[in-house]
Write an enzyme that holds these catalytic residues in place. Structure first.
Site, PDB file in Angstrom:
ATOM      1  N   MET A  11       6.979 -20.802  -1.471  1.00  0.00           N
ATOM      2  CA  MET A  11       8.085 -19.580  -1.974  1.00  0.00           C
ATOM      3  C   MET A  11       8.778 -19.213  -2.142  1.00  0.00           C
ATOM      4  O   MET A  11       9.648 -19.701  -1.258  1.00  0.00           O
ATOM      5  CB  MET A  11       6.664 -18.720  -0.241  1.00  0.00           C
ATOM      6  CG  MET A  11       5.311 -18.323  -0.439  1.00  0.00           C
ATOM      7  SD  MET A  11       4.411 -17.972  -1.775  1.00  0.00           S
ATOM      8  CE  MET A  11       5.293 -16.278  -0.925  1.00  0.00           C
ATOM      9  N   GLU A  90       1.700 -17.888 -11.184  1.00  0.00           N
ATOM     10  CA  GLU A  90       0.689 -17.352  -9.754  1.00  0.00           C
ATOM     11  C   GLU A  90      -0.730 -19.202 -10.636  1.00  0.00           C
ATOM     12  O   GLU A  90      -1.675 -18.181 -10.109  1.00  0.00           O
ATOM     13  CB  GLU A  90      -0.125 -16.441  -9.357  1.00  0.00           C
ATOM     14  CG  GLU A  90       1.314 -15.313  -9.441  1.00  0.00           C
ATOM     15  CD  GLU A  90       1.842 -15.501  -8.407  1.00  0.00           C
ATOM     16  OE1 GLU A  90       1.288 -16.976  -7.639  1.00  0.00           O
ATOM     17  OE2 GLU A  90       2.783 -14.611  -7.765  1.00  0.00           O
ATOM     18  N   CYS A 149      17.577 -25.670   7.755  1.00  0.00           N
ATOM     19  CA  CYS A 149      18.352 -26.685   8.052  1.00  0.00           C
ATOM     20  C   CYS A 149      19.008 -27.024   7.081  1.00  0.00           C
ATOM     21  O   CYS A 149      19.344 -28.444   7.120  1.00  0.00           O
ATOM     22  CB  CYS A 149      17.041 -28.111   8.236  1.00  0.00           C
ATOM     23  SG  CYS A 149      15.809 -28.789   7.931  1.00  0.00           S
ATOM     24  N   GLU A 173      -4.336 -13.173   1.367  1.00  0.00           N
ATOM     25  CA  GLU A 173      -3.853 -12.441   1.639  1.00  0.00           C
ATOM     26  C   GLU A 173      -4.368 -11.036   1.342  1.00  0.00           C
ATOM     27  O   GLU A 173      -2.894 -10.769   0.428  1.00  0.00           O
ATOM     28  CB  GLU A 173      -3.522 -11.812   3.170  1.00  0.00           C
ATOM     29  CG  GLU A 173      -3.920 -11.169   4.217  1.00  0.00           C
ATOM     30  CD  GLU A 173      -5.216 -11.021   4.713  1.00  0.00           C
ATOM     31  OE1 GLU A 173      -6.027 -10.293   4.640  1.00  0.00           O
ATOM     32  OE2 GLU A 173      -5.525 -12.360   5.040  1.00  0.00           O
ATOM     33  N   HIS A 187      10.095 -28.904   9.858  1.00  0.00           N
ATOM     34  CA  HIS A 187      10.309 -27.635  10.970  1.00  0.00           C
ATOM     35  C   HIS A 187       8.670 -26.638  10.703  1.00  0.00           C
ATOM     36  O   HIS A 187       8.710 -26.050  11.256  1.00  0.00           O
ATOM     37  CB  HIS A 187      11.426 -26.577  10.379  1.00  0.00           C
ATOM     38  CG  HIS A 187      12.420 -27.194  11.157  1.00  0.00           C
ATOM     39  ND1 HIS A 187      13.573 -27.671  10.823  1.00  0.00           N
ATOM     40  CD2 HIS A 187      12.793 -27.842  12.323  1.00  0.00           C
ATOM     41  CE1 HIS A 187      14.205 -28.081  11.235  1.00  0.00           C
ATOM     42  NE2 HIS A 187      14.765 -27.527  12.565  1.00  0.00           N
TER      43      HIS A 187
HETATM   44 ZN   LIG Z   1      13.956 -27.635   8.627  1.00  0.00          ZN
END
Ligand SMILES: [Zn+2]
Length: 195
Positions: A11, A90, A149, A173, A187
């Protein structure tokens, strides 16, 4: 030879911006393009693509039942009316059959098709349209964005209306107020593993 291209990303990587810029480049040279978008994406209003940096263009909305080959065949004309390139936004929402229809637009109608979409959903699973495109496209291009990061972001986390991480639920959704944030795999894994 016309090709089927798939540009994928997570995204907020700027896929719509790239699509609109590429289409503009054709139109600037007097060439016609067709821009298609999955109908159940109503972020930009039905049949319109908007990018976060302000570009926008009309698009033809389609749903899962539409035959995209026939659609393009009907739109395509002769001479200056010939479509120079088909763009699909999309593209993760395409059915496998629709990806085949787009492959045939390239192979039989000799019109290049450039599809843009998300590779994986918030649970790290491939979208059906992306799975088919990864299998069938002639060329794959990764659109890069970065995690906080600094590493390449390849994963997405869904935040519900309450701001909490959503770990289960439907792949899409529709009409929800959910937000999506992109992270690197490490992460993303940390966030999904946390209580
Ligand atoms: Zn990261």
């Amino acid at each position: 030879m016309a090709k089927l291209y798939f540009s994928y990303a997570t995204m907020n990587a700027g896929k719509s911006t790239l699509l609109l810029q590429a289409s503009y480049n054709y139109r600037e040279r007097g060439m016609r393009t067709a821009i298609l978008i999955a109908a159940f994406d109503d972020r930009a209003g039905q049949g319109r693509i908007s990018s976060r940096i302000g570009l926008s263009a009309d698009a033809i909305a389609f749903d899962r039942a539409d035959d995209l080959y026939r659609h393009i065949e009907e739109l395509n004309g002769e001479g200056d009316d010939r479509i120079a390139c088909v763009f699909v936004d999309e593209a993760q929402f395409l059915t496998e059959e629709q990806v085949w229809q787009l492959a045939r637009v390239a192979d039989r109608m000799h019109i290049p098709v450039m599809a843009y979409g998300l590779r994986t959903d918030f649970q790290g699973k491939l979208f059906p349209g992306s799975r088919a495109l990864l299998a069938l496209a002639d060329e794959l291009r990764e659109v890069r964005t970065i995690c906080h990061c600094g590493r390449k972001a390849t994963m997405v986390v869904r935040l519900g209306a309450d701001g909490k991480v959503v770990k289960e639920g439907a792949q899409v959704e529709i009409g929800g107020n959910d937000k999506y944030v992109s992270y690197c795999r490490r992460h993303w894994d940390d966030i999904m593993a946390a209580d």
